[in-house]
Design an enzyme around this catalytic site. Structure first.
Site, PDB file in Angstrom:
ATOM      1  N   TYR A 149     -39.894  -1.270  17.532  1.00  0.00           N
ATOM      2  CA  TYR A 149     -41.112  -1.024  18.308  1.00  0.00           C
ATOM      3  C   TYR A 149     -42.248  -0.572  17.378  1.00  0.00           C
ATOM      4  CZ  TYR A 149     -43.667   0.313  22.551  1.00  0.00           C
ATOM      5  OH  TYR A 149     -44.568   0.399  23.565  1.00  0.00           O
ATOM      6  N   ILE A 161      -8.697  -7.154  18.401  1.00  0.00           N
ATOM      7  CA  ILE A 161      -7.484  -7.580  17.677  1.00  0.00           C
ATOM      8  C   ILE A 161      -7.758  -8.735  16.698  1.00  0.00           C
ATOM      9  CG2 ILE A 161      -5.141  -8.554  17.968  1.00  0.00           C
ATOM     10  CD1 ILE A 161      -5.348  -5.538  18.506  1.00  0.00           C
ATOM     11  N   PRO A 162      -8.574  -9.760  17.043  1.00  0.00           N
ATOM     12  CA  PRO A 162      -8.806 -10.818  16.051  1.00  0.00           C
ATOM     13  C   PRO A 162      -9.345 -10.268  14.728  1.00  0.00           C
ATOM     14  CG  PRO A 162      -9.569 -11.554  18.196  1.00  0.00           C
ATOM     15  CD  PRO A 162      -9.192 -10.112  18.355  1.00  0.00           C
ATOM     16  N   VAL A 163     -10.334  -9.348  14.797  1.00  0.00           N
ATOM     17  CA  VAL A 163     -10.895  -8.790  13.562  1.00  0.00           C
ATOM     18  C   VAL A 163      -9.871  -7.886  12.877  1.00  0.00           C
ATOM     19  CG1 VAL A 163     -12.649  -7.207  12.637  1.00  0.00           C
ATOM     20  CG2 VAL A 163     -13.318  -8.983  14.244  1.00  0.00           C
ATOM     21  N   HIS A 164      -9.186  -7.062  13.666  1.00  0.00           N
ATOM     22  CA  HIS A 164      -8.196  -6.148  13.078  1.00  0.00           C
ATOM     23  C   HIS A 164      -7.079  -6.930  12.371  1.00  0.00           C
ATOM     24  CE1 HIS A 164      -5.343  -2.941  12.569  1.00  0.00           C
ATOM     25  NE2 HIS A 164      -4.466  -3.562  13.332  1.00  0.00           N
ATOM     26  N   ASN A 215      -7.107  -1.359  17.757  1.00  0.00           N
ATOM     27  CA  ASN A 215      -6.671  -1.905  19.039  1.00  0.00           C
ATOM     28  C   ASN A 215      -7.745  -2.510  19.927  1.00  0.00           C
ATOM     29  OD1 ASN A 215      -3.624  -1.241  19.361  1.00  0.00           O
ATOM     30  ND2 ASN A 215      -4.553   0.541  18.393  1.00  0.00           N
ATOM     31  N   TRP A 216      -9.034  -2.331  19.592  1.00  0.00           N
ATOM     32  CA  TRP A 216     -10.032  -2.843  20.542  1.00  0.00           C
ATOM     33  C   TRP A 216     -10.439  -4.288  20.247  1.00  0.00           C
ATOM     34  CZ3 TRP A 216     -15.047  -4.342  21.792  1.00  0.00           C
ATOM     35  CH2 TRP A 216     -15.951  -4.433  20.743  1.00  0.00           C
ATOM     36  N   HIS A 257     -21.576  -5.404  10.006  1.00  0.00           N
ATOM     37  CA  HIS A 257     -22.335  -4.885  11.159  1.00  0.00           C
ATOM     38  C   HIS A 257     -23.826  -4.827  10.815  1.00  0.00           C
ATOM     39  CE1 HIS A 257     -18.488  -3.663  12.958  1.00  0.00           C
ATOM     40  NE2 HIS A 257     -19.157  -3.580  14.086  1.00  0.00           N
ATOM     41  N   TRP A 281      -9.861   1.613  16.417  1.00  0.00           N
ATOM     42  CA  TRP A 281     -10.292   0.468  15.602  1.00  0.00           C
ATOM     43  C   TRP A 281      -9.178  -0.549  15.402  1.00  0.00           C
ATOM     44  CZ3 TRP A 281     -15.064  -0.712  15.501  1.00  0.00           C
ATOM     45  CH2 TRP A 281     -16.019   0.284  15.600  1.00  0.00           C
TER      46      TRP A 281
HETATM   47  C1  LIG Z   1      -8.300  -0.142   8.363  1.00  0.00           C
HETATM   48  C2  LIG Z   1      -7.333  -0.704   9.398  1.00  0.00           C
HETATM   49  C3  LIG Z   1      -6.944  -2.117   9.018  1.00  0.00           C
HETATM   50  C4  LIG Z   1      -6.111   0.212   9.402  1.00  0.00           C
HETATM   51  O1  LIG Z   1      -5.230  -0.234  10.415  1.00  0.00           O
HETATM   52  P1  LIG Z   1      -3.969   0.657  10.845  1.00  0.00           P
HETATM   53  O2  LIG Z   1      -3.212  -0.102  11.861  1.00  0.00           O
HETATM   54  O3  LIG Z   1      -4.461   2.012  11.236  1.00  0.00           O
HETATM   55  O4  LIG Z   1      -3.192   0.743   9.478  1.00  0.00           O
HETATM   56  P2  LIG Z   1      -1.741   1.339   9.141  1.00  0.00           P
HETATM   57  O5  LIG Z   1      -1.871   2.133   7.893  1.00  0.00           O
HETATM   58  O6  LIG Z   1      -1.171   2.002  10.348  1.00  0.00           O
HETATM   59  O7  LIG Z   1      -0.850   0.066   8.738  1.00  0.00           O
HETATM   60  C5  LIG Z   1      -0.945  -1.139   9.368  1.00  0.00           C
HETATM   61  C6  LIG Z   1       0.073  -2.112   8.822  1.00  0.00           C
HETATM   62  O8  LIG Z   1       0.163  -2.004   7.398  1.00  0.00           O
HETATM   63  C7  LIG Z   1       1.526  -1.835   7.022  1.00  0.00           C
HETATM   64  N1  LIG Z   1       1.592  -0.979   5.827  1.00  0.00           N
HETATM   65  C8  LIG Z   1       1.374   0.351   5.747  1.00  0.00           C
HETATM   66  N2  LIG Z   1       1.546   0.764   4.471  1.00  0.00           N
HETATM   67  C9  LIG Z   1       1.897  -0.346   3.744  1.00  0.00           C
HETATM   68  C10 LIG Z   1       2.189  -0.586   2.371  1.00  0.00           C
HETATM   69  N3  LIG Z   1       2.176   0.396   1.471  1.00  0.00           N
HETATM   70  N4  LIG Z   1       2.465  -1.865   1.983  1.00  0.00           N
HETATM   71  C11 LIG Z   1       2.488  -2.872   2.873  1.00  0.00           C
HETATM   72  N5  LIG Z   1       2.208  -2.714   4.190  1.00  0.00           N
HETATM   73  C12 LIG Z   1       1.910  -1.465   4.612  1.00  0.00           C
HETATM   74  C13 LIG Z   1       2.173  -1.158   8.204  1.00  0.00           C
HETATM   75  O9  LIG Z   1       3.558  -1.390   8.218  1.00  0.00           O
HETATM   76  C14 LIG Z   1       1.490  -1.849   9.333  1.00  0.00           C
HETATM   77  O10 LIG Z   1       2.083  -3.133   9.533  1.00  0.00           O
HETATM   78  P3  LIG Z   1       2.259  -3.781  10.981  1.00  0.00           P
HETATM   79  O11 LIG Z   1       0.854  -3.916  11.557  1.00  0.00           O
HETATM   80  O12 LIG Z   1       2.874  -5.105  10.683  1.00  0.00           O
HETATM   81  O13 LIG Z   1       3.097  -2.845  11.752  1.00  0.00           O
HETATM   82  C15 LIG Z   1      -7.947  -0.680  10.822  1.00  0.00           C
HETATM   83  O14 LIG Z   1      -8.400   0.596  11.128  1.00  0.00           O
HETATM   84  C16 LIG Z   1      -9.077  -1.659  10.997  1.00  0.00           C
HETATM   85  O15 LIG Z   1      -8.851  -2.810  11.288  1.00  0.00           O
HETATM   86  N6  LIG Z   1     -10.351  -1.187  10.806  1.00  0.00           N
HETATM   87  C17 LIG Z   1     -11.525  -2.009  10.867  1.00  0.00           C
HETATM   88  C18 LIG Z   1     -11.745  -2.514  12.249  1.00  0.00           C
HETATM   89  C19 LIG Z   1     -13.098  -3.093  12.421  1.00  0.00           C
HETATM   90  O16 LIG Z   1     -13.969  -2.942  11.618  1.00  0.00           O
HETATM   91  N7  LIG Z   1     -13.306  -3.760  13.502  1.00  0.00           N
HETATM   92  C20 LIG Z   1     -14.558  -4.321  13.800  1.00  0.00           C
HETATM   93  C21 LIG Z   1     -14.619  -4.555  15.232  1.00  0.00           C
HETATM   94  S1  LIG Z   1     -16.227  -4.989  15.758  1.00  0.00           S
END
Ligand SMILES: CC(C)(COP(=O)(O)OP(=O)(O)OC[C@H]1O[C@@H](n2cnc3c(N)ncnc32)[C@H](O)[C@@H]1OP(=O)(O)O)[C@@H](O)C(=O)NCCC(=O)NCCS
Length: 440
Positions: free
Chosen positions: A432, A334-337, A331-332, A370, A329
């Site tokens: 359907y 990136i704009p939303v993430h 990495n797939w 969604h 989630w």
């Molecule tokens: C929930 C979500 C945001 C978690 O992302 P993640 O990368 O696994 O989260 P992490 O806990 O590893 O931390 C990510 C960032 O937060 C920072 N972080 C972690 N703990 C922190 C804290 N206590 N305070 C501040 N920053 C913190 C990390 O340093 C990291 O920063 P970086 O990206 O600059 O390196 C992600 O899973 C997501 O985007 N989910 C939804 C995706 C989605 O619905 N997509 C739809 C596509 S159709």
């Protein structure tokens, strides 16, 4: 002189023929550093198609050609399905301009931060309610038109939220600067290597550049590529409208895959066949999803970025190597993430919310969107998409707790190959039943 050269050349030849072994790793071992697996990827696709060709041929023999591409195109041209949706998209400019004018007022201080926040929240809430109310009341709008217009409004919602947040940060920094805070902090967003500084960014041109740019996160002075590479642009355009540059033709493939799916979908309407046909639907559904990924995240977003000279092309990362669900989630898409991290997840963590709770909240918001994007255009509230997204939280826990390495990667692929078609089939089945009244 030439004799010496000839002699040394012969010596080199001699060394070359005598020493035919070097210290080196096999290509498939990770220590070799070799990473070009394009051929193997193509092999996977060919195997996938060939292994399911029997089903495809059986369906053609049994049911004939059900999807005629010419008929599909003529239907699109004859039916002006896009009109209500196009009108909705044109109206969305009102919300864009409302956000810009609110920011201008805030920048000059004619309205307070609280009033600005209320105006923005009103604008953002209307952005979600207005299109859904229109789609639910206008009967002429089709599910395709509904998805397109609602998708546009959802993207606008995320963009304008980011616009509001980023400009607020700029004001806070300006305020901090005025109070002579440390220079390193005040420089972070505004002054280093920038062309425009706040509030000079509050122009129509800057706003519309952001609206069309392939990102959901606003910033002052986006990184820009030096020029438009015409060959790159044409290649991406070619991939978008016809196929990719390797003689594959995703559009024809999509029609083929639909041709392959339709009988299974029709059969799935019969009671007790749902489970069997989910299995036959998984591969075509998964192929369509993979094709969509390449078409949208690589070809289309790169095309728009090239046209706008938008420099940040990280639209996806190596999600295919995900060993955990959270890695997938993150990495797939990136704009939303990026938006989730910058405007939702990190602010929550900074406020002291626990990490698990913050992740669950992000997935909850994602599940809402969604469901919103599926239920409203289909005018059918079933919560399958919502539950599918929320199921990612326990799944993520399970995979990270019990599986790792290749097993974790296989589990992620399994959830993609099997999980999605189940949700899709649930909606197809219910649609359907609602429109044709019976499952037999
Ligand atoms: C929930 C979500 C945001 C978690 O992302 P993640 O990368 O696994 O989260 P992490 O806990 O590893 O931390 C990510 C960032 O937060 C920072 N972080 C972690 N703990 C922190 C804290 N206590 N305070 C501040 N920053 C913190 C990390 O340093 C990291 O920063 P970086 O990206 O600059 O390196 C992600 O899973 C997501 O985007 N989910 C939804 C995706 C989605 O619905 N997509 C739809 C596509 S159709």
């Amino acid at each position: 002189g030439s004799a010496i050269l000839k002699f040394s050349g012969q010596c080199l030849d001699c060394v070359f023929f005598c020493r035919c072994h070097n210290l080196q790793e096999s290509l498939l071992s990770s220590a070799s550093g070799y990473s070009n697996y394009r051929g193997i990827l193509n092999w996977c696709v060919v195997m996938l198609v060939l292994s399911n060709a029997r089903l495809f041929l059986e369906n053609i023999i049994k049911y004939g050609i059900l999807v005629d591409p010419i008929q599909v195109v003529s239907l699109f041209l004859k039916d002006p399905y896009s009109w209500p949706a196009a009108c909705l998209i044109i109206v969305s400019n009102v919300f864009i301009l409302a956000a810009l004018y609110t920011e201008r007022r805030l920048a000059v201080g004619t309205i307070s931060e609280t009033t600005g926040m209320i105006l923005h929240l009103f604008n953002l809430t209307s952005l979600l309610i207005f299109p859904s109310a229109s789609i639910l009341t206008v009967t002429s709008i089709t599910p395709v038109g509904g998805v397109l217009s609602l998708g546009t409004y959802t993207v606008l919602f995320l963009k304008l939220y980011s616009y509001m947040d980023s400009n607020k940060w700029c004001r806070e920094i300006r305020h901090a600067k005025a109070k002579r805070m440390t220079r390193s902090y005040s420089c972070k967003y505004i002054t280093i290597n920038t062309n425009v500084s706040y509030p000079g960014n509050l122009t129509h041109r800057d706003m519309y550049y952001f609206i069309f740019a392939p990102t959901l996160c606003y910033q002052l002075n986006f990184p820009r590529s030096p020029r438009i590479r015409k060959r790159f642009l044409i290649r991406r355009l070619f991939e978008m409208v016809r196929g990719n540059d390797q003689k594959h033709c995703p559009k024809i493939l999509v029609v083929c895959v639909f041709q392959w799916m339709v009988p299974s979908v029709q059969n799935s309407m019969k009671p007790f066949q749902v489970c069997i046909n989910t299995e036959t639907l998984t591969v075509p559904n998964h192929l369509i999803w993979l094709i969509f990924f390449y078409w949208f995240f690589h070809s289309s977003l790169n095309f728009v970025a090239e046209l706008l000279q938008f420099g940040d092309r990280e639209f996806y990362r190596d999600w295919w190597n995900s060993e955990t669900v959270t890695y997938f989630w993150a990495n797939w898409n990136i704009p939303v993430h990026k938006w989730c991290l910058r405007h939702f997840y990190k602010p929550m963590l900074r406020k002291g919310v626990n990490k698990f709770l913050a992740q669950t909240a992000v997935f909850l918001a994602s599940a809402f969107f969604h469901e919103y994007l599926v239920s409203v255009p289909l005018k059918m509230f079933r919560l399958w998409a919502f539950m599918g997204m929320m199921a990612q939280v326990p799944l993520a826990w399970f995979v990270s707790r019990f599986l790792n390495g290749n097993y974790g990667n296989a589990a992620v692929w399994m959830s993609l190959i099997i999980g999605q078609p189940i949700a899709v089939l649930m909606y197809v089945h219910d649609y359907y039943v609602i429109h044709y009244g019976s499952t037999t």
